[in-house]
Design an enzyme around this catalytic site. Sequence first.
Site, PDB file in Angstrom:
ATOM      1  N   GLN A  85     -21.196 -18.823 -20.563  1.00  0.00           N
ATOM      2  CA  GLN A  85     -21.697 -17.556 -20.451  1.00  0.00           C
ATOM      3  C   GLN A  85     -23.188 -17.666 -20.540  1.00  0.00           C
ATOM      4  OE1 GLN A  85     -19.136 -15.038 -19.655  1.00  0.00           O
ATOM      5  NE2 GLN A  85     -20.291 -12.948 -19.938  1.00  0.00           N
ATOM      6  N   GLU A 132     -23.551 -19.278 -23.973  1.00  0.00           N
ATOM      7  CA  GLU A 132     -22.387 -19.502 -24.989  1.00  0.00           C
ATOM      8  C   GLU A 132     -21.234 -20.463 -24.090  1.00  0.00           C
ATOM      9  OE1 GLU A 132     -21.109 -15.220 -25.384  1.00  0.00           O
ATOM     10  OE2 GLU A 132     -22.921 -14.892 -24.567  1.00  0.00           O
ATOM     11  N   ASP A 164     -24.824 -11.464 -17.424  1.00  0.00           N
ATOM     12  CA  ASP A 164     -23.580 -11.545 -18.320  1.00  0.00           C
ATOM     13  C   ASP A 164     -22.551 -12.272 -18.013  1.00  0.00           C
ATOM     14  OD1 ASP A 164     -22.371 -11.219 -20.557  1.00  0.00           O
ATOM     15  OD2 ASP A 164     -22.361  -8.959 -20.759  1.00  0.00           O
ATOM     16  N   HIS A 201     -23.242 -18.005 -30.685  1.00  0.00           N
ATOM     17  CA  HIS A 201     -23.848 -17.034 -29.935  1.00  0.00           C
ATOM     18  C   HIS A 201     -25.414 -17.063 -29.767  1.00  0.00           C
ATOM     19  CE1 HIS A 201     -24.083 -13.265 -27.941  1.00  0.00           C
ATOM     20  NE2 HIS A 201     -22.618 -13.229 -27.751  1.00  0.00           N
ATOM     21  N   SER A 202     -26.122 -17.687 -30.102  1.00  0.00           N
ATOM     22  CA  SER A 202     -27.636 -18.149 -30.461  1.00  0.00           C
ATOM     23  C   SER A 202     -28.282 -17.339 -29.305  1.00  0.00           C
ATOM     24  CB  SER A 202     -28.065 -19.294 -30.680  1.00  0.00           C
ATOM     25  OG  SER A 202     -27.935 -19.830 -31.942  1.00  0.00           O
ATOM     26  N   TYR A 203     -29.248 -16.381 -29.618  1.00  0.00           N
ATOM     27  CA  TYR A 203     -30.107 -16.025 -28.528  1.00  0.00           C
ATOM     28  C   TYR A 203     -31.389 -16.703 -28.467  1.00  0.00           C
ATOM     29  CZ  TYR A 203     -27.057 -11.786 -28.499  1.00  0.00           C
ATOM     30  OH  TYR A 203     -26.176 -10.669 -28.223  1.00  0.00           O
ATOM     31  N   ASN A 213     -15.490 -14.436 -25.832  1.00  0.00           N
ATOM     32  CA  ASN A 213     -15.436 -13.422 -24.669  1.00  0.00           C
ATOM     33  C   ASN A 213     -14.226 -12.380 -24.653  1.00  0.00           C
ATOM     34  OD1 ASN A 213     -16.337 -12.569 -21.949  1.00  0.00           O
ATOM     35  ND2 ASN A 213     -17.348 -14.499 -21.896  1.00  0.00           N
ATOM     36  N   ARG A 214     -13.999 -11.891 -23.468  1.00  0.00           N
ATOM     37  CA  ARG A 214     -12.988 -10.931 -23.190  1.00  0.00           C
ATOM     38  C   ARG A 214     -11.540 -11.361 -22.943  1.00  0.00           C
ATOM     39  NH1 ARG A 214     -18.001 -10.040 -21.924  1.00  0.00           N
ATOM     40  NH2 ARG A 214     -18.591  -8.166 -22.605  1.00  0.00           N
ATOM     41  N   HIS A 261     -14.640 -11.111 -28.088  1.00  0.00           N
ATOM     42  CA  HIS A 261     -14.730 -11.933 -29.149  1.00  0.00           C
ATOM     43  C   HIS A 261     -14.126 -11.820 -30.541  1.00  0.00           C
ATOM     44  CE1 HIS A 261     -18.498 -12.687 -26.916  1.00  0.00           C
ATOM     45  NE2 HIS A 261     -19.187 -11.891 -27.485  1.00  0.00           N
TER      46      HIS A 261
HETATM   47  C1  GLA Z   1     -21.339 -11.635 -25.063  1.00  0.00           C
HETATM   48  C2  GLA Z   1     -20.734 -10.658 -23.975  1.00  0.00           C
HETATM   49  C3  GLA Z   1     -21.850  -9.563 -23.636  1.00  0.00           C
HETATM   50  C4  GLA Z   1     -22.247  -8.866 -25.141  1.00  0.00           C
HETATM   51  C5  GLA Z   1     -22.758 -10.084 -26.083  1.00  0.00           C
HETATM   52  C6  GLA Z   1     -22.602  -9.424 -27.578  1.00  0.00           C
HETATM   53  O1  GLA Z   1     -22.328 -12.327 -24.267  1.00  0.00           O
HETATM   54  O2  GLA Z   1     -20.479 -11.193 -22.687  1.00  0.00           O
HETATM   55  O3  GLA Z   1     -21.482  -8.696 -22.741  1.00  0.00           O
HETATM   56  O4  GLA Z   1     -21.159  -8.393 -25.659  1.00  0.00           O
HETATM   57  O5  GLA Z   1     -21.638 -11.000 -26.249  1.00  0.00           O
HETATM   58  O6  GLA Z   1     -23.624  -8.394 -27.853  1.00  0.00           O
END
Ligand code: GLA
Length: 350
Positions: free
Chosen positions: A288, A315, A252, A179-181, A80-81, A106
């Site tokens: 997240q 996440e 997000d 970071h699995s979708y 994250n940020r 990240h």
């Molecule tokens: C995280 C962030 C999103 C995006 C994804 C990667 O989930 O919170 O904003 O940057 O990673 O695409």
Amino acid sequence: MIVRERFGTDDSGKEAELFTITNTNGTQLKVTTLGATIVSFVFRDKEGTMRDVVLGYDEAASYLEQKGYYFGATVGRNANRISGARVTIGGVEYALEANSGANNLHSGSNGVSHRVWDTERVDEKAGSVAMKLLSKDLEQGFPGNMTIKVTFTLTGDDAVRIDYEAVSDKDTIANFTNHSYFNLAGHDSGYIGEQKLKIYANAFTPVAPTGSVPTGEICPVEGTPLDFREFKEIGREINADYDQLVYTKGYDHNFVLDGGGRFGLMAEAICEATGIHLYAYTDRPGVQLYAGNFIETHKGKGGALYGERHGFCLEAQCFPDAVNIPLFETPLLKAGEAYSSATMYRLSLD
Ligand code: GLA
């Protein structure tokens, strides 16, 4: 059973491996040493059809072309940020890469997500593969030589358990996530809006209008589109005219887990069409929810077309920008101290 094969190379030319782990139910997990990444997670749905429920690519080259999505990857040292792309540890300020506006996302382009890890151990009996990476002092801007180990285990009850371990020779930051979708209708089935989600969180951390960095507040989810305390379709309120969702183009956001760092359920999701039910567990304080708002139309596994909101991420992590917000639990790891954490995603038809 575990099958081992080649998967391609990373930017430095190092060979990545792909492991296919199958349990006695026929559930199958593929993980690669490229970014310690989950490539696929295949489970039998209520009609008996095998469904791969995570987004990904067939080969290393595509992961390297699409670095910004972090499909299935291990993210760290800091997920994250971090606002202003700098962190102060022991009175010393360390500059990080500003790769998301003025912020660090990240851990920057030199993160652990796109490098080839070493295979440390393959345990047929346990259904597990352990991967290891040395992240050098200041390589991402963070201090300390850090040894990171991630172990993926496919359990007999159809869960992928992810165990993280790390140790550094200087005080540093440790905050890893996967970071699995997920798309419980199948990775190739499009919009996830009809899938229902429940998050074990009474509160979330709102973000500033730009940059997606938390304001430092902790707000109740009650009365907002972020209320997932009862099962709700992800798409039901995703386009609501609610400032927090407008800032981030949909979900997000970091949720403040009720479990507060004790290993337990963080979220569940259900797809009625396939009957697949996801149970997600962690020992992290936050999760997240990212609903794939920024996925552009492009090709994934088996030529499937992926696009906006075709997958959702859960996440598990420390709260975003926790390094700069004293109220948030710190991701600081002391020199020589052992970091350990676990997150688990279990599939079921019940
Ligand atoms: C995280 C962030 C999103 C995006 C994804 C990667 O989930 O919170 O904003 O940057 O990673 O695409």
